[in-house]
Design a protein around this motif. Structure first.
Motif, PDB file in Angstrom:
ATOM      1  N   GLU A  58      -3.036  21.920  -7.482  1.00  0.00           N
ATOM      2  CA  GLU A  58      -3.682  21.640  -6.193  1.00  0.00           C
ATOM      3  C   GLU A  58      -3.941  20.138  -6.032  1.00  0.00           C
ATOM      4  O   GLU A  58      -3.773  19.576  -4.950  1.00  0.00           O
ATOM      5  CB  GLU A  58      -5.007  22.402  -6.085  1.00  0.00           C
ATOM      6  N   ILE A  59      -4.365  19.517  -7.117  1.00  0.00           N
ATOM      7  CA  ILE A  59      -4.602  18.068  -7.073  1.00  0.00           C
ATOM      8  C   ILE A  59      -3.304  17.335  -6.745  1.00  0.00           C
ATOM      9  O   ILE A  59      -3.263  16.468  -5.867  1.00  0.00           O
ATOM     10  CB  ILE A  59      -5.196  17.585  -8.424  1.00  0.00           C
ATOM     11  N   THR A  83       2.207   1.792  -3.349  1.00  0.00           N
ATOM     12  CA  THR A  83       1.151   2.280  -4.246  1.00  0.00           C
ATOM     13  C   THR A  83       0.889   3.767  -4.003  1.00  0.00           C
ATOM     14  O   THR A  83       0.680   4.528  -4.952  1.00  0.00           O
ATOM     15  CB  THR A  83      -0.134   1.458  -4.029  1.00  0.00           C
ATOM     16  N   ASP A 137     -17.516  17.944   1.183  1.00  0.00           N
ATOM     17  CA  ASP A 137     -16.608  18.471   0.168  1.00  0.00           C
ATOM     18  C   ASP A 137     -15.210  17.857   0.230  1.00  0.00           C
ATOM     19  O   ASP A 137     -14.582  17.612  -0.799  1.00  0.00           O
ATOM     20  CB  ASP A 137     -16.516  19.998   0.274  1.00  0.00           C
ATOM     21  N   ARG A 138     -14.732  17.629   1.456  1.00  0.00           N
ATOM     22  CA  ARG A 138     -13.379  17.074   1.535  1.00  0.00           C
ATOM     23  C   ARG A 138     -13.351  15.657   0.952  1.00  0.00           C
ATOM     24  O   ARG A 138     -12.434  15.292   0.214  1.00  0.00           O
ATOM     25  CB  ARG A 138     -12.888  17.068   2.984  1.00  0.00           C
ATOM     26  N   LEU A 185      -8.813  13.217  -6.193  1.00  0.00           N
ATOM     27  CA  LEU A 185      -7.398  12.826  -6.111  1.00  0.00           C
ATOM     28  C   LEU A 185      -7.238  11.380  -6.551  1.00  0.00           C
ATOM     29  O   LEU A 185      -6.324  11.027  -7.302  1.00  0.00           O
ATOM     30  CB  LEU A 185      -6.858  12.980  -4.683  1.00  0.00           C
ATOM     31  N   ARG A 191       1.787  11.296   3.826  1.00  0.00           N
ATOM     32  CA  ARG A 191       1.526  11.046   5.249  1.00  0.00           C
ATOM     33  C   ARG A 191       1.067   9.608   5.464  1.00  0.00           C
ATOM     34  O   ARG A 191       1.486   8.930   6.394  1.00  0.00           O
ATOM     35  CB  ARG A 191       0.476  12.030   5.778  1.00  0.00           C
ATOM     36  N   ARG A 192       0.214   9.141   4.564  1.00  0.00           N
ATOM     37  CA  ARG A 192      -0.327   7.784   4.693  1.00  0.00           C
ATOM     38  C   ARG A 192       0.790   6.743   4.537  1.00  0.00           C
ATOM     39  O   ARG A 192       0.837   5.773   5.286  1.00  0.00           O
ATOM     40  CB  ARG A 192      -1.390   7.603   3.604  1.00  0.00           C
ATOM     41  N   LEU A 219      -5.525   1.225  -7.496  1.00  0.00           N
ATOM     42  CA  LEU A 219      -5.963   2.626  -7.490  1.00  0.00           C
ATOM     43  C   LEU A 219      -7.365   2.760  -8.070  1.00  0.00           C
ATOM     44  O   LEU A 219      -8.174   3.559  -7.599  1.00  0.00           O
ATOM     45  CB  LEU A 219      -4.969   3.494  -8.270  1.00  0.00           C
ATOM     46  N   TRP A 269       0.842  -1.212   0.000  1.00  0.00           N
ATOM     47  CA  TRP A 269       0.000   0.000   0.000  1.00  0.00           C
ATOM     48  C   TRP A 269       0.871   1.254   0.000  1.00  0.00           C
ATOM     49  O   TRP A 269       0.588   2.229  -0.708  1.00  0.00           O
ATOM     50  CB  TRP A 269      -0.920   0.027   1.220  1.00  0.00           C
ATOM     51  N   GLN A 284       3.855   9.805  -7.927  1.00  0.00           N
ATOM     52  CA  GLN A 284       4.843   9.885  -9.012  1.00  0.00           C
ATOM     53  C   GLN A 284       4.149  10.076 -10.365  1.00  0.00           C
ATOM     54  O   GLN A 284       4.556  10.920 -11.170  1.00  0.00           O
ATOM     55  CB  GLN A 284       5.701   8.619  -9.030  1.00  0.00           C
ATOM     56  N   ALA A 307      -5.164   9.931  -9.843  1.00  0.00           N
ATOM     57  CA  ALA A 307      -4.120   8.900  -9.761  1.00  0.00           C
ATOM     58  C   ALA A 307      -4.381   7.795 -10.787  1.00  0.00           C
ATOM     59  O   ALA A 307      -3.452   7.282 -11.411  1.00  0.00           O
ATOM     60  CB  ALA A 307      -4.063   8.317  -8.346  1.00  0.00           C
ATOM     61  N   ALA A 334      -8.075  19.490  -0.608  1.00  0.00           N
ATOM     62  CA  ALA A 334      -9.107  18.509  -1.000  1.00  0.00           C
ATOM     63  C   ALA A 334     -10.492  19.101  -0.761  1.00  0.00           C
ATOM     64  O   ALA A 334     -11.389  18.977  -1.598  1.00  0.00           O
ATOM     65  CB  ALA A 334      -8.928  17.209  -0.218  1.00  0.00           C
ATOM     66  N   ARG A 335     -10.650  19.798   0.368  1.00  0.00           N
ATOM     67  CA  ARG A 335     -11.946  20.415   0.663  1.00  0.00           C
ATOM     68  C   ARG A 335     -12.297  21.459  -0.392  1.00  0.00           C
ATOM     69  O   ARG A 335     -13.410  21.494  -0.922  1.00  0.00           O
ATOM     70  CB  ARG A 335     -11.920  21.038   2.064  1.00  0.00           C
ATOM     71  N   ALA A 360       3.562   5.479  -5.906  1.00  0.00           N
ATOM     72  CA  ALA A 360       3.409   5.361  -7.366  1.00  0.00           C
ATOM     73  C   ALA A 360       2.340   6.320  -7.886  1.00  0.00           C
ATOM     74  O   ALA A 360       2.470   6.884  -8.973  1.00  0.00           O
ATOM     75  CB  ALA A 360       3.067   3.916  -7.737  1.00  0.00           C
ATOM     76  N   ALA A 361       1.288   6.510  -7.095  1.00  0.00           N
ATOM     77  CA  ALA A 361       0.214   7.424  -7.508  1.00  0.00           C
ATOM     78  C   ALA A 361       0.740   8.861  -7.580  1.00  0.00           C
ATOM     79  O   ALA A 361       0.482   9.582  -8.549  1.00  0.00           O
ATOM     80  CB  ALA A 361      -0.954   7.329  -6.529  1.00  0.00           C
ATOM     81  N   ALA A 375      -5.562  18.479   3.355  1.00  0.00           N
ATOM     82  CA  ALA A 375      -6.934  18.561   3.859  1.00  0.00           C
ATOM     83  C   ALA A 375      -7.657  19.787   3.295  1.00  0.00           C
ATOM     84  O   ALA A 375      -8.790  19.695   2.818  1.00  0.00           O
ATOM     85  CB  ALA A 375      -6.922  18.603   5.389  1.00  0.00           C
ATOM     86  N   GLY A 413     -13.435  15.941  -2.751  1.00  0.00           N
ATOM     87  CA  GLY A 413     -12.116  16.336  -3.253  1.00  0.00           C
ATOM     88  C   GLY A 413     -11.156  15.156  -3.273  1.00  0.00           C
ATOM     89  O   GLY A 413     -10.371  14.975  -4.196  1.00  0.00           O
ATOM     90  N   ALA A 417      -2.201  18.065  -3.072  1.00  0.00           N
ATOM     91  CA  ALA A 417      -3.084  17.392  -2.112  1.00  0.00           C
ATOM     92  C   ALA A 417      -2.828  15.891  -2.117  1.00  0.00           C
ATOM     93  O   ALA A 417      -2.761  15.248  -1.061  1.00  0.00           O
ATOM     94  CB  ALA A 417      -4.547  17.681  -2.449  1.00  0.00           C
ATOM     95  N   LEU A 418      -2.671  15.326  -3.288  1.00  0.00           N
ATOM     96  CA  LEU A 418      -2.403  13.886  -3.382  1.00  0.00           C
ATOM     97  C   LEU A 418      -1.079  13.550  -2.709  1.00  0.00           C
ATOM     98  O   LEU A 418      -0.982  12.572  -1.955  1.00  0.00           O
ATOM     99  CB  LEU A 418      -2.370  13.470  -4.862  1.00  0.00           C
ATOM    100  N   ARG A 453      -1.469  13.902   1.179  1.00  0.00           N
ATOM    101  CA  ARG A 453      -2.258  12.802   1.736  1.00  0.00           C
ATOM    102  C   ARG A 453      -1.497  11.479   1.652  1.00  0.00           C
ATOM    103  O   ARG A 453      -1.365  10.763   2.639  1.00  0.00           O
ATOM    104  CB  ARG A 453      -3.585  12.687   0.987  1.00  0.00           C
TER     105      ARG A 453
END
Lengths: 320, 383
Positions: A242-243, A217, B280-281, B288, A253-254, B320, A214, A223, B292, A295-296, A220-221, A292, B284, A246-247, A250
């Motif tokens: 922004e996408i 993955t 919304d979050r 994402l 951190r994950r 994904l 995971w 990248q 991907a 994404a919002r 990879a997303a 966060a 969003g 944000a990706l 997220r």
């Protein structure tokens, strides 16, 4: 398919980051000269490879501020090397703040925060408050209280420079987060192979293997989307920066949360670099819009405007 | 549209020209397009409207791009097909239905099947006349595909196939089935498998549709009782069926994500107006996840366009896609409780089907756990 070329850029940049620090890395790589040719896709790939290498090797340089200052050169009348642009961060304790990553090596700083006029200040005339966080990152908050040298940047010029500056900064941060997340996966993988429990390396246990899969993955997303950003540049779909940012925030951190679980207690000590990689990601996630908040905002904009960013169509079109 | 003469270069082989011309055709809103863009929970009706749309796309030449001229196509690459489906999704077509197999099975048939067999059959598939099923899984061979037991025994001029397949997609609607059967010993595992093109109307074939949890009958159980298959209907080589399976899985896990995610995106876009700020979050984050999928699968398209297959990295795209599909429908479920206990309306019923289906996407095409294992070994580099 650009994989080999990108791997080469990354390998060269990692070596440079390991061998030197700060501004010397940029000189060794001839990195500043790359900025002359940002319209060229290969040069862009090489430019951003530095950030991925910094994340991976926990190196630090003023590259982010230099890159973000590029779009302001015309508006400020300054030359590359004499100005940095601060990165904005929103604080619950007092709104937007300006941060510099790496040494404040230039005479001027562009401070262009949301909800305020864009300013050019002299570095010597502002207070640079060190932000003490792990991550082997040199981080200063630019405090303007009592600053007498501040002069406004023409709003029309700033309005033109701002989106490009933020997009470059977000892309750079995403690459650095990617590098740090990849570093965390590499650490956890080595640990899983070496560490034995119940008479077997923990890498043979499915629960551990799946955590690392995971995490791989997640990387990879990031990248894949980051490489699209480099390939498309100005032709990217709306809000693509922004996408991407944000990706990266997220997933970065994950990935660290997953690798920390694989590392167990040793990952929670100063002995291992994992906490630096993790903290580097947390710090970068906080700059230029956190995962966060972005994404919002992306969700709000999609819901209220029902505007189709046509990501798939643009990605495909770029390859025609 | 006329087929290009052998001497002239077809301008629509240029992808931008193709995209522009196809967009102009879609703008005329042909009735077959409007029908395929109308949600219905009636699976058989959906199959019919998609077959009618495919027929029109074939007659117009659009669906023939991306396939070789030796097989009834008009040339071009997978990027032509990717372009066509991107535009169809954007214009509201609900999904590919049984023509998903055009992007899962057909590339392997073209690459590894005999041109004299596949050549005449592919145009019928493209035109929506005869469709295909994929006979891989068996009651005792799910994730462990190499354990399959359906046997093919050499006979005069071909092979005799006996055994039982399950979870065979669209078999109830299909004329042809690509069957993976054992030609070697049980111990030969993946080295003793061969891929056969079986006519589902041949004596000895029985197709029993499975009533699914989402109310459709897309899946079937298929039994083969001494079904004769001529030698030329072997795809790949005898005992070389694993390579065929890997080619198919590279598409099913890799490039297929491109095609499927286009529809997820469109479905989401149609629903977003009814959301509220508290979601919304999450909304969003779905964006994402979809980005991907776009980015990883567009890369896969180019790998295939260059004549290669994706290998283990296809597993990443598949994971994904599953994330994106489940998160999309999580969000739709959150804003539309009607799909759980809702009003009687075809659109709600169709949405409910799609939501329930999204719960099983982590099973088909290789379970999520198998994808993770592939990634752990071949991408992360664990022993």
């Amino acid at each position: 398919v650009t994989g080999d070329r990108d791997d080469e850029f990354l390998a060269v940049a990692r070596e440079a980051v390991r061998a030197a620090r700060g501004d010397d890395v940029l000189t060794a790589l001839g990195w500043r000269d790359l900025l002359d040719d940002l319209h060229d896709p290969e040069t862009r790939a090489a430019t951003f490879a530095l950030f991925r290498a910094q994340g991976r090797e926990l190196g630090t340089s003023p590259a982010l501020g230099i890159l973000m200052a590029e779009p302001y050169l015309t508006a400020t009348g300054l030359t590359r090397g004499s100005v940095l642009a601060a990165a904005a961060r929103h604080s619950r304790r007092g709104g937007w703040r300006a941060l510099l990553v790496g040494d404040a090596c230039c005479e001027h700083v562009v401070v262009d925060l949301p909800e305020a006029p864009a300013l050019l200040v002299e570095t010597a005339d502002v207070e640079l408050v060190p932000i003490d966080v792990p991550g082997r990152v040199v981080l200063h908050e630019v405090v303007l209280d009592g600053c007498r040298s501040a002069r406004p940047i023409d709003e029309r010029a700033a309005r033109q420079a701002r989106p490009r500056s933020w997009a470059l900064g977000r892309t750079a941060c995403a690459f650095e987060i990617l590098g740090a997340a990849e570093g965390a996966v590499a650490l956890a993988r080595d640990h899983a192979v070496a560490r034995a429990q119940f008479g077997h390396p923990i890498a043979t246990f499915q629960a551990v293997r799946h955590l690392l899969a995971w995490a791989g993955t997640d990387c990879a997303a990031v990248q894949a989307v980051a490489e699209q950003a480099v390939a498309l540049d100005d032709a990217a779909p709306s809000r693509h920066d922004e996408i991407l940012k944000a990706l990266a925030g997220r997933n970065g951190r994950r990935a660290c949360e997953r690798t920390l679980q694989v590392l167990g207690g040793i990952g929670f000590t100063a002995e291992l670099d994992h906490h630096h990689l993790h903290s580097r990601i947390l710090a970068l996630d906080a700059l230029l819009g956190s995962a966060a908040s972005l994404a919002r905002d992306l969700g709000t904009s999609l819901r209220t405007e029902r505007r189709d960013p046509r990501i798939a169509e643009t990605y495909l079109g770029a390859h025609r | 549209m006329l087929s290009p003469s052998p001497t002239a270069v077809d301008p629509l082989l240029d992808l931008s020209a193709y995209a522009t011309a196809f967009e102009a055709w879609l703008a005329t809103r042909p009735p077959v397009l409007r029908a395929a863009a109308t949600p219905t929970p009636d699976f058989a009706a959906r199959v019919d409207t998609m077959a009618a749309l495919m027929s029109a796309l074939f007659d117009g030449g659009w669906a023939r791009y991306g396939w070789p001229t030796t097989h009834g196509g008009l040339g071009g690459s997978i990027v032509h097909r990717a372009t066509m489906w991107e535009a169809l999704a954007r214009h509201g077509v609900r999904g590919m239905a049984l023509f998903e197999h055009l992007e899962i099975l057909a590339p392997a048939l073209v690459a590894l099947g005999r041109p004299e067999v596949v050549g005449p059959l592919l145009p019928r598939f493209l035109a929506g006349e005869q469709t295909w099923a994929q006979g891989f899984s068996e009651p005792e061979a799910g994730s462990d595909l190499a354990a399959l037991r359906t046997r093919a025994t050499a006979a005069d001029g071909g092979y005799v196939v006996s055994g039982r397949k399950i979870w065979t997609s669209w078999a109830a609607y299909a004329r042809w089935c690509l069957v993976l059967a054992r030609t070697g010993s049980t111990e030969s595992r993946h080295r003793g498998l061969t891929a056969f093109v079986v006519d589902l109307r041949d004596p000895g074939v029985e197709v029993r549709a499975i009533e699914q949890a989402n109310g459709t009958d897309e899946l079937s159980e298929v039994t083969f009782d001494d079904v004769f298959v001529p030698q030329e209907r072997i795809v790949g080589t005898v005992d070389g069926g694993w390579a065929v399976a890997m080619h198919i899985l590279s598409h099913e896990r890799g490039t297929f994500a491109w095609f499927r995610h286009l529809f997820l995106y469109q479905h989401l876009l149609e629903q977003v107006g009814d959301g509220d700020p508290s979601g919304d979050r999450d909304l969003g984050e779905v964006l994402l996840d979809l980005a991907a999928v776009s980015a990883t699968s567009v890369g896969g398209l180019h790998v295939h366009a260059a004549g290669a297959i994706l290998g283990p990295r296809a597993a990443i795209t598949k994971l994904l896609l599953c994330e994106a599909e489940q998160r999309s429908y999580d969000w739709i479920h959150r804003i539309d409780g009607d799909l759980a206990a809702g009003v009687q309306h075809p659109e709600v019923a169709a949405l409910r089907q799609e939501y329930v289906f999204s719960r099983i996407v982590t099973v088909y095409g290789g379970s999520q756990q198998m994808q993770l294992e592939t990634i752990a070994k071949h991408v992360v580099g664990l022993p």
